[in-house]
Scaffold this motif. Structure first.
Motif, PDB file in Angstrom:
ATOM      1  N   CYS A  47      18.975  24.800  -4.965  1.00 11.76           N
ATOM      2  CA  CYS A  47      20.344  24.572  -4.513  1.00 11.76           C
ATOM      3  C   CYS A  47      21.242  24.347  -5.726  1.00 11.76           C
ATOM      4  CB  CYS A  47      20.405  23.367  -3.584  1.00 11.76           C
ATOM      5  SG  CYS A  47      22.060  22.949  -3.026  1.00 11.76           S
ATOM      6  N   CYS A  79      20.922  27.956   0.380  1.00 15.11           N
ATOM      7  CA  CYS A  79      19.572  27.527   0.018  1.00 15.11           C
ATOM      8  C   CYS A  79      18.689  27.250   1.240  1.00 15.11           C
ATOM      9  CB  CYS A  79      19.627  26.288  -0.863  1.00 15.11           C
ATOM     10  SG  CYS A  79      20.491  24.909  -0.108  1.00 15.11           S
ATOM     11  N   ASP A 111      11.706  19.228  -6.201  1.00 18.55           N
ATOM     12  CA  ASP A 111      12.419  18.186  -5.461  1.00 18.55           C
ATOM     13  C   ASP A 111      12.216  18.373  -3.959  1.00 18.55           C
ATOM     14  OD1 ASP A 111      13.520  17.064  -7.830  1.00 18.55           O
ATOM     15  OD2 ASP A 111      15.211  18.467  -7.739  1.00 18.55           O
ATOM     16  N   VAL A 112      12.302  19.627  -3.499  1.00 20.61           N
ATOM     17  CA  VAL A 112      12.105  19.916  -2.078  1.00 20.61           C
ATOM     18  C   VAL A 112      10.683  19.555  -1.666  1.00 20.61           C
ATOM     19  CG1 VAL A 112      12.042  21.743  -0.328  1.00 20.61           C
ATOM     20  CG2 VAL A 112      13.879  21.710  -2.031  1.00 20.61           C
ATOM     21  N   ARG A 113       9.694  19.934  -2.467  1.00 20.67           N
ATOM     22  CA  ARG A 113       8.293  19.612  -2.155  1.00 20.67           C
ATOM     23  C   ARG A 113       8.070  18.097  -2.097  1.00 20.67           C
ATOM     24  NH1 ARG A 113       6.044  24.618  -2.433  1.00 20.67           N
ATOM     25  NH2 ARG A 113       6.987  26.015  -3.935  1.00 20.67           N
ATOM     26  N   ILE A 152      14.597  26.693   1.391  1.00 19.40           N
ATOM     27  CA  ILE A 152      14.025  25.405   1.802  1.00 19.40           C
ATOM     28  C   ILE A 152      13.079  25.616   2.973  1.00 19.40           C
ATOM     29  CG2 ILE A 152      14.532  23.127   2.773  1.00 19.40           C
ATOM     30  CD1 ILE A 152      17.191  23.239   1.158  1.00 19.40           C
ATOM     31  N   ASP A 175      12.776  23.370  -6.516  1.00 16.95           N
ATOM     32  CA  ASP A 175      11.697  23.516  -5.545  1.00 16.95           C
ATOM     33  C   ASP A 175      10.771  22.305  -5.586  1.00 16.95           C
ATOM     34  OD1 ASP A 175      10.927  24.577  -8.142  1.00 16.95           O
ATOM     35  OD2 ASP A 175       9.131  25.378  -7.194  1.00 16.95           O
ATOM     36  N   VAL A 210      15.312  16.943   4.655  1.00 15.57           N
ATOM     37  CA  VAL A 210      15.033  17.214   3.237  1.00 15.57           C
ATOM     38  C   VAL A 210      16.274  16.889   2.417  1.00 15.57           C
ATOM     39  CG1 VAL A 210      14.535  19.004   1.533  1.00 15.57           C
ATOM     40  CG2 VAL A 210      13.214  18.919   3.651  1.00 15.57           C
ATOM     41  N   TYR A 211      17.429  17.381   2.852  1.00 11.11           N
ATOM     42  CA  TYR A 211      18.681  17.050   2.163  1.00 11.11           C
ATOM     43  C   TYR A 211      18.881  15.536   2.113  1.00 11.11           C
ATOM     44  CZ  TYR A 211      20.615  21.832   2.298  1.00 11.11           C
ATOM     45  OH  TYR A 211      20.856  23.166   2.115  1.00 11.11           O
ATOM     46  N   ILE A 223      15.273  20.713   7.769  1.00 10.34           N
ATOM     47  CA  ILE A 223      15.997  20.960   6.524  1.00 10.34           C
ATOM     48  C   ILE A 223      16.980  19.827   6.257  1.00 10.34           C
ATOM     49  CG2 ILE A 223      17.652  22.501   5.394  1.00 10.34           C
ATOM     50  CD1 ILE A 223      16.250  24.825   6.867  1.00 10.34           C
TER      51      ILE A 223
END
Length: 60
Positions: free
Chosen positions: A4, A42, A13-15, A46, A11, A29-30, A26
């Motif tokens: 993002c 993004c 950070d998302v994991r 995600i 990626d 996650v944010y 999603i």
């Protein structure tokens, strides 16, 4: 890789957020990353990362 560019997260950070929240959402996650969707470009990436991390719900 940067996932993002609006909120500047990767990626990894998302994991991490998926690991912490154990969610397919999603928006969660944010939230875990302390931000919210801006342009939305993004979201597909995600979603793909979530599916890779937790497996897809699709059954043949």
């Amino acid at each position: 890789m940067i996932v993002c560019s609006c909120n500047v997260f990767t990626d990894q950070d998302v994991r991490f957020a998926i690991e912490v929240e154990r969610t397919r959402s999603i928006s969660k996650v944010y939230g875990c990353l302390g931000c919210s969707a801006r342009c939305g470009r993004c979201a597909r990436t995600i979603r793909r990362i979530i599916d890779e991390a937790l497996g897809t719900n699709d059954t043949p």
